[in-house]
Design a protein around this motif. Structure first.
Motif, PDB file in Angstrom:
ATOM      1  N   ILE A   1      41.096  41.876  43.729  1.00  0.00           N
ATOM      2  CA  ILE A   1      41.382  43.313  43.715  1.00  0.00           C
ATOM      3  C   ILE A   1      40.268  43.959  42.911  1.00  0.00           C
ATOM      4  CG2 ILE A   1      43.000  45.107  42.988  1.00  0.00           C
ATOM      5  CD1 ILE A   1      45.201  42.949  43.235  1.00  0.00           C
ATOM      6  N   SER A   2      39.626  44.969  43.455  1.00  0.00           N
ATOM      7  CA  SER A   2      38.464  45.536  42.769  1.00  0.00           C
ATOM      8  C   SER A   2      38.316  47.018  43.072  1.00  0.00           C
ATOM      9  CB  SER A   2      37.180  44.805  43.184  1.00  0.00           C
ATOM     10  OG  SER A   2      36.902  44.987  44.557  1.00  0.00           O
ATOM     11  N   TYR A   3      37.600  47.691  42.182  1.00  0.00           N
ATOM     12  CA  TYR A   3      37.191  49.071  42.452  1.00  0.00           C
ATOM     13  C   TYR A   3      35.823  49.304  41.839  1.00  0.00           C
ATOM     14  CZ  TYR A   3      38.517  50.511  37.658  1.00  0.00           C
ATOM     15  OH  TYR A   3      38.609  50.638  36.295  1.00  0.00           O
TER      16      TYR A   3
ATOM     17  N   GLN B   1      34.970  46.557  38.729  1.00  0.00           N
ATOM     18  CA  GLN B   1      36.054  45.970  37.944  1.00  0.00           C
ATOM     19  C   GLN B   1      36.863  45.092  38.880  1.00  0.00           C
ATOM     20  OE1 GLN B   1      36.631  46.733  34.529  1.00  0.00           O
ATOM     21  NE2 GLN B   1      38.020  44.978  34.598  1.00  0.00           N
ATOM     22  N   ARG B   2      37.080  43.818  38.500  1.00  0.00           N
ATOM     23  CA  ARG B   2      37.747  42.869  39.389  1.00  0.00           C
ATOM     24  C   ARG B   2      38.908  42.185  38.693  1.00  0.00           C
ATOM     25  NH1 ARG B   2      32.273  41.817  40.914  1.00  0.00           N
ATOM     26  NH2 ARG B   2      31.930  42.129  43.162  1.00  0.00           N
TER      27      ARG B   2
ATOM     28  N   GLN C   1      40.730  38.619  34.887  1.00  0.00           N
ATOM     29  CA  GLN C   1      40.046  39.901  35.056  1.00  0.00           C
ATOM     30  C   GLN C   1      38.580  39.716  34.705  1.00  0.00           C
ATOM     31  OE1 GLN C   1      41.436  44.280  34.556  1.00  0.00           O
ATOM     32  NE2 GLN C   1      40.996  43.544  32.519  1.00  0.00           N
TER      33      GLN C   1
ATOM     34  N   GLU D   1      41.886  53.826  38.318  1.00  0.00           N
ATOM     35  CA  GLU D   1      42.230  52.790  37.348  1.00  0.00           C
ATOM     36  C   GLU D   1      43.740  52.540  37.351  1.00  0.00           C
ATOM     37  OE1 GLU D   1      40.703  51.783  32.952  1.00  0.00           O
ATOM     38  OE2 GLU D   1      41.863  53.638  33.060  1.00  0.00           O
TER      39      GLU D   1
ATOM     40  N   LEU E   1      39.434  51.432  46.066  1.00  0.00           N
ATOM     41  CA  LEU E   1      40.198  50.275  45.620  1.00  0.00           C
ATOM     42  C   LEU E   1      40.387  49.333  46.800  1.00  0.00           C
ATOM     43  CD1 LEU E   1      41.995  48.815  43.503  1.00  0.00           C
ATOM     44  CD2 LEU E   1      43.893  50.205  44.337  1.00  0.00           C
TER      45      LEU E   1
ATOM     46  N   TYR F   1      44.666  50.679  40.460  1.00  0.00           N
ATOM     47  CA  TYR F   1      44.183  49.301  40.319  1.00  0.00           C
ATOM     48  C   TYR F   1      45.211  48.452  39.585  1.00  0.00           C
ATOM     49  CZ  TYR F   1      41.288  45.648  38.013  1.00  0.00           C
ATOM     50  OH  TYR F   1      40.780  44.482  37.499  1.00  0.00           O
ATOM     51  N   TYR F   2      45.680  48.930  38.428  1.00  0.00           N
ATOM     52  CA  TYR F   2      46.645  48.148  37.666  1.00  0.00           C
ATOM     53  C   TYR F   2      48.002  48.099  38.371  1.00  0.00           C
ATOM     54  CZ  TYR F   2      43.567  47.386  33.737  1.00  0.00           C
ATOM     55  OH  TYR F   2      42.530  46.954  32.950  1.00  0.00           O
TER      56      TYR F   2
END
Length: 392
Positions: free
Chosen positions: A361-363, A346-347, A337, A316, A376, A319-320
């Motif tokens: 961007i996603s995970y 999460q995109r 988002q 997480e 990621l 990701y950010y």
């Protein structure tokens, strides 16, 4: 059901008193920044980190559910040793609302805390952090020699003060955010972390240690602080537009090149085949800083795996971090988002307009088996390969 409703109501009340602080015309890079501020009952104004606002000419604040603040804010009180500031305006002088502060705390009995704020200025995010042993520790004992030398020059925060010894990731933009106990009472103010928060070593100012000084009494020290660059020690609270990794690759330049290559279907990015038995899948000839692997599907998309880990909190944070960097590369692009519950991803999406390529961007929210890895990724889709419904 009742408990879920209570939790939702509590979260809304919490969000009402937490603000995105935006700073403009700052003396040091980046000249526009963002961080977090919050209201505490009994103190009129917004509490935030001093290091992010002290060298800036104009400070504004906004909240999706709190007061509408359309007037510039001024620093009216500080605690320089603890690196905190109180921001106010005529709109805030007439209200006394906010989060509750916690009563005296037995720190040894407090295992975890939460930070609620605006990492990279993009989202209201709640993150759980662990208190290390001992929970309170002199700041000088947490900081390696190089950043400690800057602390000794600034003396804000003072290297001798006790700080909350946190295990977890305080990200750029979390500076000034409230640190909350399990009852959402304020126990601290988020302050800094090593390696932009990704070393897992972060610290916060104990809320009850703050002692406010009137600005006029601290003029000389504040004037000296304005001359010093806060980014040497702390999370920058924004990402400069020139982004390079340790190998010297320019991230923004590579992203620009990939966007340009999308106009020809990524044909010039095609490298060696990934699997001879599966046609149409190739490695990319365009390296992306930090990428583990790549995949080109000509006339469709290009994708990079940027990070893998078994830890949900780390993925997480990464990701950010990546979202913040791409946002800095593409400041004029639309962004959104999106959580796709059916696919458990999460995109965060970027597009210049409806005819531009889409950057995603996603995970994965569920770790892949058997390795139980979170992945990621950064993917660029051609305009013809995503629909309006995907963006909406």
């Amino acid at each position: 059901m009742v408990s879920l409703l209570l939790l939702a109501t509590h979260a809304r009340a919490q969000e009402e008193h937490i603000y995105l602080i935006k700073m403009f015309d700052c003396a040091h890079q980046p000249t526009q920044r963002s961080q977090t501020g919050f209201q505490v009952r009994g103190t009129k104004g917004l509490i935030t980190a001093l290091h992010g606002v002290i060298d800036c000419q104009r400070v504004m604040a906004s909240s999706r559910k709190g007061l509408v603040l359309d007037q510039p804010l001024n620093v009216v009180k500080t605690d320089i040793d603890h690196d905190v500031a109180l921001l106010s305006s005529p709109q805030l002088e007439i209200v006394d609302v906010g989060l509750e502060s916690a009563p005296p705390i037995a720190w040894e009995l407090l295992a975890t805390v939460k930070v609620y704020g605006h990492p990279y200025g993009i989202s209201n995010l709640e993150t759980t952090l662990t208190l290390r042993k001992p929970p309170l520790k002199p700041l000088k004992d947490l900081v390696p020699p190089t950043p400690l030398s800057f602390l000794l020059e600034r003396r804000s925060p003072n290297h001798l003060i006790n700080v909350l010894n946190l295990q977890g990731n305080l990200l750029p933009g979390h500076s000034g955010a409230p640190i909350l106990d399990s009852s959402d009472r304020v126990v601290g103010v988020a302050n800094g972390g090593l390696r932009e928060g990704f070393a897992g070593i972060s610290w916060a100012i104990p809320f009850r240690d703050i002692e406010w000084d009137i600005m006029s009494l601290s003029y000389k020290r504040l004037h000296a602080l304005k001359q010093l660059d806060p980014n040497e020690i702390f999370m920058a609270d924004s990402v400069p537009t020139t982004l390079s990794n340790e190998f010297g690759y320019d991230l923004c330049g590579r992203i620009s090149r990939l966007i340009a290559e999308s106009r020809t279907g990524f044909i010039l990015a095609v490298g060696v085949p990934i699997d001879d038995e599966i046609p149409g899948r190739f490695q990319s000839k365009i390296e992306l800083p930090g990428a583990i692997s790549s995949l080109v599907s000509p006339n469709d998309h290009i994708s990079y795996i940027m990070y893998k880990t078994v830890k949900a909190g780390v993925i997480e944070s990464q990701y950010y971090n990546l979202v913040g960097k791409i946002a800095a590369c593409l400041p004029d692009w639309e962004r959104k988002q999106k959580l796709k519950n059916t696919q458990r991803f999460q995109r965060y999406m970027f597009r210049k307009d409806s005819k531009s390529p889409l950057i995603v961007i996603s995970y994965n929210l569920d770790p892949d088996k058997p390795d139980k890895l979170y992945n990621l990724s950064l993917t660029i889709y051609l305009p013809s390969k995503f629909s309006k419904s995907f963006w909406d």
